[in-house]
Design a protein around this motif. Sequence first.
Motif, mmCIF file in Angstrom:
data_model
loop_
_atom_site.group_PDB
_atom_site.id
_atom_site.type_symbol
_atom_site.label_atom_id
_atom_site.label_comp_id
_atom_site.label_asym_id
_atom_site.label_seq_id
_atom_site.Cartn_x
_atom_site.Cartn_y
_atom_site.Cartn_z
ATOM 1 N N LEU A 18 39.044 22.877 10.974
ATOM 2 C CA LEU A 18 39.039 24.383 10.199
ATOM 3 C C LEU A 18 39.607 25.090 11.484
ATOM 4 O O LEU A 18 38.964 25.338 12.727
ATOM 5 N N ILE A 19 40.761 25.903 11.287
ATOM 6 C CA ILE A 19 41.252 26.971 12.197
ATOM 7 C C ILE A 19 40.976 28.356 11.697
ATOM 8 O O ILE A 19 40.948 29.401 12.415
ATOM 9 N N LYS A 20 41.053 28.324 10.507
ATOM 10 C CA LYS A 20 40.693 29.780 9.910
ATOM 11 C C LYS A 20 40.029 29.790 8.285
ATOM 12 O O LYS A 20 40.563 28.767 7.717
ATOM 13 N N ARG A 21 39.291 30.868 7.884
ATOM 14 C CA ARG A 21 38.512 30.878 6.562
ATOM 15 C C ARG A 21 38.820 32.058 6.008
ATOM 16 O O ARG A 21 38.283 32.977 6.629
ATOM 17 N N TYR A 22 39.231 32.019 4.758
ATOM 18 C CA TYR A 22 39.400 33.330 3.875
ATOM 19 C C TYR A 22 38.055 33.013 3.010
ATOM 20 O O TYR A 22 38.036 31.950 2.269
ATOM 21 N N SER A 170 36.277 29.785 -0.875
ATOM 22 C CA SER A 170 36.924 29.913 0.415
ATOM 23 C C SER A 170 38.404 29.196 0.383
ATOM 24 O O SER A 170 38.483 28.116 -0.068
ATOM 25 N N LEU A 171 39.330 29.772 1.299
ATOM 26 C CA LEU A 171 40.427 29.139 1.529
ATOM 27 C C LEU A 171 40.373 28.557 2.920
ATOM 28 O O LEU A 171 40.350 29.446 3.966
ATOM 29 N N ASP A 172 40.257 27.560 3.114
ATOM 30 C CA ASP A 172 40.121 26.981 4.479
ATOM 31 C C ASP A 172 41.557 26.383 5.129
ATOM 32 O O ASP A 172 42.166 25.459 4.498
ATOM 33 N N CYS A 173 42.100 26.863 6.073
ATOM 34 C CA CYS A 173 43.347 26.594 6.946
ATOM 35 C C CYS A 173 42.938 25.585 7.740
ATOM 36 O O CYS A 173 42.219 26.028 8.760
ATOM 37 N N PHE A 174 43.921 24.536 7.932
ATOM 38 C CA PHE A 174 43.780 23.465 8.680
ATOM 39 C C PHE A 174 44.948 23.291 9.699
ATOM 40 O O PHE A 174 45.046 22.624 10.624
ATOM 41 N N GLU A 175 45.951 24.198 9.366
ATOM 42 C CA GLU A 175 47.367 24.210 10.224
ATOM 43 C C GLU A 175 47.655 25.599 10.348
ATOM 44 O O GLU A 175 47.315 26.468 9.392
ATOM 45 N N LYS A 176 48.394 25.950 11.185
ATOM 46 C CA LYS A 176 48.648 27.262 11.711
ATOM 47 C C LYS A 176 50.012 27.778 10.905
ATOM 48 O O LYS A 176 50.776 26.730 10.631
ATOM 49 N N MET A 177 49.887 28.547 9.933
ATOM 50 C CA MET A 177 50.745 28.937 9.051
ATOM 51 C C MET A 177 51.430 30.580 9.424
ATOM 52 O O MET A 177 50.589 31.198 9.878
ATOM 53 N N GLU A 178 52.592 30.624 9.080
ATOM 54 C CA GLU A 178 53.172 32.125 8.971
ATOM 55 C C GLU A 178 52.627 32.961 7.932
ATOM 56 O O GLU A 178 51.756 32.562 7.105
ATOM 57 N N GLU A 179 52.195 34.220 8.435
ATOM 58 C CA GLU A 179 51.683 35.448 7.628
ATOM 59 C C GLU A 179 52.074 35.255 5.996
ATOM 60 O O GLU A 179 51.243 35.319 5.267
#
Length: 202
Positions: A18-22, A170-179
Amino acid sequence: MFNERRQASAGEGRKKTLIKRYIISQPSIWCPGHKVIQCEGTPFLWVNCKMYKHIHLQTGSRTGPVVAAVKAEHFRRNFRYILGNPDCTEKGVWSTAHNTSFWGEKKYRFQVPTTGAWYEWRRTHNNELGAKRFGKNSFKLIDANGDVEKVLAAFIYRQSIFGHMHEFGSLDCFEKMEEELEIVSLLVLLGIQNAIRRKSGG
């Protein structure tokens, strides 16, 4: 191509980093169309849904400027979305999220307007991602560009009649994504959840 897709699918079972969580919260169970999106504990987007048909993403507060929108149409499987205030943007720049499921709301393909790249929200029951076995509201975000599928993020539906009444998911991001990809993905995800809610009458 088939083997590559099988390998990608097999690798999906590994634990994701996990790299970011909304966090998407619902301030009131009596107003399911109103939500707040937070990142690292800070609210930054407010969601307002009117009559199951229009969803507005707003900044600053629930009454702040509209920065993106979803438009659902009765008796149609697809829905449209736009970045920017729909009242100040040309009608022709709306994009379409395509329901590619044979039945229900299992898969939606969509494009990022500026890049033209395709992505897909696909229903998941993968407990490695945190999804429940029999749930219908959890989805994984797939990079649909190329032969090998890649899971970029997962939305895990967490609402329950016990305990976390106000946490929608929750939205869990596993890869870096553009805004822009993150915002469009959130927008389409909200459109999917709205379609599920419309169908269930909830």
